[in-house]
Design a protein around this motif. Structure first.
Motif, mmCIF file in Angstrom:
data_model
loop_
_atom_site.group_PDB
_atom_site.id
_atom_site.type_symbol
_atom_site.label_atom_id
_atom_site.label_comp_id
_atom_site.label_asym_id
_atom_site.label_seq_id
_atom_site.Cartn_x
_atom_site.Cartn_y
_atom_site.Cartn_z
ATOM 1 N N PRO A 186 -36.549 3.347 -19.642
ATOM 2 C CA PRO A 186 -35.742 2.433 -20.475
ATOM 3 C C PRO A 186 -36.457 1.163 -20.920
ATOM 4 N N VAL A 187 -37.222 0.532 -20.033
ATOM 5 C CA VAL A 187 -37.837 -0.746 -20.379
ATOM 6 C C VAL A 187 -38.945 -0.575 -21.425
ATOM 7 N N GLN A 197 -37.117 -2.428 -9.252
ATOM 8 C CA GLN A 197 -37.045 -2.200 -10.692
ATOM 9 C C GLN A 197 -37.934 -1.035 -11.122
ATOM 10 N N VAL A 198 -39.096 -0.892 -10.482
ATOM 11 C CA VAL A 198 -39.963 0.247 -10.784
ATOM 12 C C VAL A 198 -39.214 1.548 -10.544
ATOM 13 N N PHE A 199 -38.584 1.646 -9.394
ATOM 14 C CA PHE A 199 -37.839 2.868 -9.054
ATOM 15 C C PHE A 199 -36.685 3.097 -10.026
ATOM 16 N N GLU A 200 -35.928 2.046 -10.315
ATOM 17 C CA GLU A 200 -34.778 2.194 -11.215
ATOM 18 C C GLU A 200 -35.215 2.618 -12.613
ATOM 19 N N LEU A 224 -47.606 -8.243 -9.127
ATOM 20 C CA LEU A 224 -46.680 -9.183 -9.761
ATOM 21 C C LEU A 224 -45.642 -9.694 -8.772
ATOM 22 N N MET A 225 -45.522 -9.037 -7.612
ATOM 23 C CA MET A 225 -44.529 -9.437 -6.623
ATOM 24 C C MET A 225 -44.945 -10.674 -5.836
ATOM 25 N N GLN A 227 -40.179 -12.427 -11.809
ATOM 26 C CA GLN A 227 -40.333 -10.987 -11.977
ATOM 27 C C GLN A 227 -39.327 -10.486 -13.019
ATOM 28 N N ARG A 228 -39.838 -9.837 -14.032
ATOM 29 C CA ARG A 228 -38.985 -9.264 -15.071
ATOM 30 C C ARG A 228 -39.417 -7.835 -15.342
#
Length: 473
Positions: free
Chosen positions: A131-132, A268-271, A317-318, A323-324
């Protein structure tokens, strides 16, 4: 099945359908709109390559990012003009180039496996279904250009390592692309430096000594380029401004944080990958149903290599709390490539069982063509529409067409935080909004029914605005 045309058409339809119908509409995520405004300013002589500008009274010295993205997008403005579709065309071309690089990497990795090599649509399909990814290309974030450079850098390294042809030259070219990736948003663009190390780790086809030497050569290019830039007073000042404003602020200022959990990005990576996991599950089910408990042949080397590379561009990035999701856009092509390697192990045997002249395949081909035409028609249908901020855009255009370009407009302090409104005015009309009520300009803008005090001597202008009231001295 040798003929991959129906699948290529289907993925092309999905590619266009997920990006173009929304990208063509007016309205944009605030960061993307600011980037477009800064690029547009640079193309029109406001600011310089090393010292960018956003608006006269806000971020006049724009040092939020390094300058490469704005220079490249500014070149598009110089060629295509100031239409709102210029940044849309730019982003769409970046999507095409990234997809092209993904296909080149795929064909290189599977060059000795013709059947897998032919399904170049699969990694592109996985990638665009995240999606992103489509969101980023719709909203003009810097990662759309970084993705082109990052995938190019990995391609040239792999080209040298796999073909064993002009290896040093390909590594040097890759190093240039790594520098270009980092020269958009800084340190986070340097992650392809680990490409050779991961290739050695998973493929074991060179000595550790060679891997180390080639990695040092790859690293040398961005190091040397940055060294030269820091040697020059002008570029040094620009980079120092960026470092102090962006990097230091990210680690020291709480208002930069977008989460209170350092592991938010991992979630967010997983989602973001859920749609890909679903597609992989469907492939597995089809594999089991069609082939009745066949042996599963998975090459885990490319999976491990690409997943590691993608995580190398994501997990660092963590270290900050800023974080976006769209920050992942640069590294997700590699995760898509890794997962596609697994998916291909299930999909390819199923495709081999299909008769390309069967009724089902003929129908799928027709559906794909209809889908492609539908995506193009839907894009045309959305021409002239707005996907967000419709009322605000209406008022902005009405005001911008009433006052001269480069006008300064006073706003109350309550509107100071509406950065999106500032970006729309700056991008389309070079209009600057100023909340300093001690320096009243000729025009005054406020929200309807707000408690803002109208300066003495101003009268309302009837522009049939929806959200705002507009006054002239």
């Amino acid at each position: 099945m040798k003929n991959q045309t129906p699948y290529n058409i289907f993925v092309l339809a999905v590619f266009i359908g997920l990006i173009a119908p929304l990208a063509i509409q007016d309205g944009m995520f605030m960061d993307g709109q600011i980037y477009a405004a800064v690029s547009h300013n640079l193309a029109n002589g406001y600011g310089t390559f090393w010292f960018l500008t956003f608006s006269k009274y806000f971020l006049a010295d724009y040092s939020e990012q390094l300058p490469l993205f704005f220079w490249v997008q500014g070149a598009f403005f110089k060629v295509l003009g100031s239409s709102l579709y210029t940044e849309r065309i730019f982003s769409f071309i970046m999507a095409i180039l990234t997809a092209w690089n993904i296909s080149l990497i795929w064909k290189l990795i599977y060059k000795d496996q013709p059947q897998l090599k032919s399904i170049i649509w699969l990694p592109i399909f996985y990638w665009i279904m995240i999606p992103v990814i489509s969101w980023s290309y719709i909203h003009n974030v810097e990662e759309v250009l970084m993705g082109v450079f990052a995938t190019a850098s990995v391609y040239f390294v792999l080209k040298g390592l796999i073909t064993e042809n002009k290896l040093v030259l390909n590594i040097l070219i890759s190093g240039v692309f790594i520098f270009l990736t980092s020269f958009c948003k800084g340190i986070q663009g340097l992650f392809p430096i680990v490409t050779i190390a991961f290739y050695w780790l998973f493929y074991k086809n060179m000595s550790f000594k060679k891997a180390l030497g080639y990695s040092l050569l790859l690293t040398l290019i961005p190091v040397v380029v940055y060294g030269l830039l820091l040697w020059n007073d002008t570029s040094y000042q620009s980079i120092e401004n960026y470092f102090n404003n962006r990097i230091v602020r990210t680690f020291t200022k709480s208002y930069s944080a977008t989460t209170d959990n350092h592991f938010s990005l991992l979630k967010q990576v997983f989602e973001q990958l859920i749609p890909v996991f679903i597609l992989m599950l469907l492939s597995f089910v089809a594999f089991k149903v069609k082939l009745k408990n066949p042996p599963i042949l998975i090459n885990w080397k490319p999976f491990g290599f690409f997943i590691s590379l993608g995580l190398a561009g994501s997990l660092p990035l963590m270290v900050t709390l800023e974080q976006r999701g769209f920050y992942l856009t640069t590294s997700l092509p590699f995760i898509a490539l890794g997962l596609a390697g697994i998916g291909a192990a299930y999909i390819n045997p199923v495709l081999n069982l299909l008769d390309e002249n069967s009724k089902g395949i003929r129908n799928f081909r027709i559906i794909s063509i209809i889908g492609l035409i539908g995506a193009l028609v839907l894009t045309g249908f959305n021409y002239g529409k707005s996907k967000r901020n419709e009322d605000e855009l209406h008022d902005m255009y009405a005001i911008g067409n009433y006052v001269p370009e480069n006008t300064d407009i006073t706003i109350p302090r309550s509107l100071n935080g509406n950065y999106g409104l500032r970006a729309y005015f700056a991008r389309h009309f070079h209009i600057s909004l100023d909340y300093d009520t001690n320096n009243i300009h000729t025009y005054f803008l406020s929200l309807k029914e707000s408690e803002a005090e109208i300066p003495a001597g101003f009268v309302p202008i009837n522009l049939e605005l929806i959200e705002y009231d507009f006054y002239e001295r």
